[in-house]
Write an enzyme that holds these catalytic residues in place. Sequence first.
Site, short mmCIF file in Angstrom:
data_model
loop_
_atom_site.label_atom_id
_atom_site.label_comp_id
_atom_site.label_asym_id
_atom_site.label_seq_id
_atom_site.Cartn_x
_atom_site.Cartn_y
_atom_site.Cartn_z
N SER A 166 -9.47 -3.40 27.45
CA SER A 166 -9.58 -2.20 26.63
C SER A 166 -10.65 -1.27 27.19
CB SER A 166 -9.95 -2.59 25.20
OG SER A 166 -10.40 -1.48 24.49
N TYR A 222 -15.97 -6.80 20.10
CA TYR A 222 -14.67 -6.53 20.74
C TYR A 222 -14.87 -6.13 22.21
CZ TYR A 222 -10.13 -4.11 21.29
OH TYR A 222 -8.90 -3.70 21.72
N LYS A 282 -13.43 -7.93 25.46
CA LYS A 282 -12.51 -7.23 26.37
C LYS A 282 -13.11 -7.07 27.78
CE LYS A 282 -8.85 -6.39 23.85
NZ LYS A 282 -7.65 -7.23 24.07
P1 NAI Z 1 -1.73 -5.06 16.34
O1 NAI Z 1 -2.71 -5.44 15.29
O2 NAI Z 1 -0.62 -4.15 15.98
O3 NAI Z 1 -1.08 -6.36 16.97
C1 NAI Z 1 -1.81 -7.51 17.30
C2 NAI Z 1 -0.97 -8.72 16.97
O4 NAI Z 1 -1.70 -9.90 17.33
C3 NAI Z 1 -0.67 -8.82 15.48
O5 NAI Z 1 0.72 -8.92 15.26
C4 NAI Z 1 -1.42 -10.07 15.04
O6 NAI Z 1 -0.78 -10.78 13.99
C5 NAI Z 1 -1.50 -10.88 16.32
N1 NAI Z 1 -2.60 -11.84 16.31
C6 NAI Z 1 -3.87 -11.62 15.88
N2 NAI Z 1 -4.60 -12.74 16.00
C7 NAI Z 1 -3.79 -13.68 16.55
C8 NAI Z 1 -3.98 -15.04 16.94
N3 NAI Z 1 -5.16 -15.64 16.78
N4 NAI Z 1 -2.94 -15.70 17.48
C9 NAI Z 1 -1.73 -15.09 17.63
N5 NAI Z 1 -1.50 -13.81 17.27
C10 NAI Z 1 -2.51 -13.11 16.73
O7 NAI Z 1 -2.59 -4.46 17.54
P2 NAI Z 1 -2.14 -3.72 18.89
O8 NAI Z 1 -2.71 -2.37 18.86
O9 NAI Z 1 -0.70 -3.91 19.13
O10 NAI Z 1 -2.99 -4.54 19.97
C11 NAI Z 1 -2.42 -5.38 20.95
C12 NAI Z 1 -3.46 -5.66 22.02
O11 NAI Z 1 -3.83 -4.45 22.66
C13 NAI Z 1 -4.77 -6.24 21.45
O12 NAI Z 1 -5.28 -7.19 22.36
C14 NAI Z 1 -5.68 -5.04 21.39
O13 NAI Z 1 -7.03 -5.39 21.41
C15 NAI Z 1 -5.23 -4.31 22.64
N6 NAI Z 1 -5.60 -2.91 22.65
C16 NAI Z 1 -4.96 -2.03 21.82
C17 NAI Z 1 -5.31 -0.69 21.84
C18 NAI Z 1 -4.58 0.31 21.03
O14 NAI Z 1 -4.87 1.53 21.22
N7 NAI Z 1 -3.67 -0.07 20.15
C19 NAI Z 1 -6.43 -0.22 22.68
C20 NAI Z 1 -6.98 -1.21 23.55
C21 NAI Z 1 -6.57 -2.50 23.51
#
Ligand code: NAI
Length: 281
Positions: free
Chosen positions: A153, A166, A170
């Site tokens: 990130s 976080y 990251k």
């Molecule tokens: P989101 O919250 O929509 O999706 C994350 C998913 O991971 C959720 O469905 C959740 O249930 C699942 N999850 C959480 N803890 C878990 C665990 N212990 N075991 C298995 N599954 C688990 O978030 P998003 O935005 O789709 O993020 C996806 C990745 O991208 C993350 O790693 C986030 O940090 C990274 N990211 C996202 C950004 C953004 O702008 N959306 C920016 C930078 C990084």
Amino acid sequence: MAKLLEGKVAIVTGAGGGIGREHALYFAKEGAKVVVNDLGGDRHGGGKGGELADKTVADIKAAGGEAVANYDSVSTREGADGILWSALSKFGKVDVLVNNAGILRDRTIVNMSDQDLNLVLDVHLKGTFFCMQAVARQLKVQGKGGRIVNTSSLSGLIGNFGQGNYAAAKGGIYSLTRVAALEFAKMGVTVNAIAPVALTRMTEDLPMMKGVKADDLGPQHISPVAAFLASDLAAEITGQIVGVQGSKVFLYRMEETPGVSKDKGAWTPAEIKERWAEITR
Ligand code: NAI
């Protein structure tokens, strides 16, 4: 024409929602058999359930693809082993791992509780480590190479106010990606990371996302980059951190300035102050 990921078995963690769900759907459309892992909790790491992963699997199957759900948490070794086992028991092998699962518990450093620190490090940093280790051991046994795509990130690479936990996780994923790329090269396993920005439940209430349209900054922009890194097209690419923000794709690199050297002896603090502009140029 053969599809990009035809014949591959891919694990996508956190594939019940947001970017991970998009990855799973895209990978399946490109011919991969997908393990759809998701713990099914809220965005702060509370609760769990099977609905999110089940919905992604149902949507993949409805579109004619192959997928299996897994509800383990990435944050423990047992969870990571369970995720790998889902791939092996259902599809007989694994070729690709996408470490994507994540949560947020934003606090400034002075206000952060041990729980906020530990949960975020456990899911992102240890989760990435455990899944990568479990899958890499299997890839070594299989002997046919593989692909690992981690998720870093901007926060961890550049820094972001209120995200000490976080960002540390990251930033750690950046370092893990670099080390794993070196260590797994002899196995033919490439390890890269993406650093996305996308409108999801994790980011929808951030000030920077105000007024942003899903068409411009949705997860649909992120998954083709992950699929590229997971495919044979990227066989020569490893140790890279690819930024994706809407239609913009770019690289993050650690920078070393040319710096300055001294003929003899150690620098004094006063000399460093005097030459600071040259050191940082
Ligand atoms: P989101 O919250 O929509 O999706 C994350 C998913 O991971 C959720 O469905 C959740 O249930 C699942 N999850 C959480 N803890 C878990 C665990 N212990 N075991 C298995 N599954 C688990 O978030 P998003 O935005 O789709 O993020 C996806 C990745 O991208 C993350 O790693 C986030 O940090 C990274 N990211 C996202 C950004 C953004 O702008 N959306 C920016 C930078 C990084």
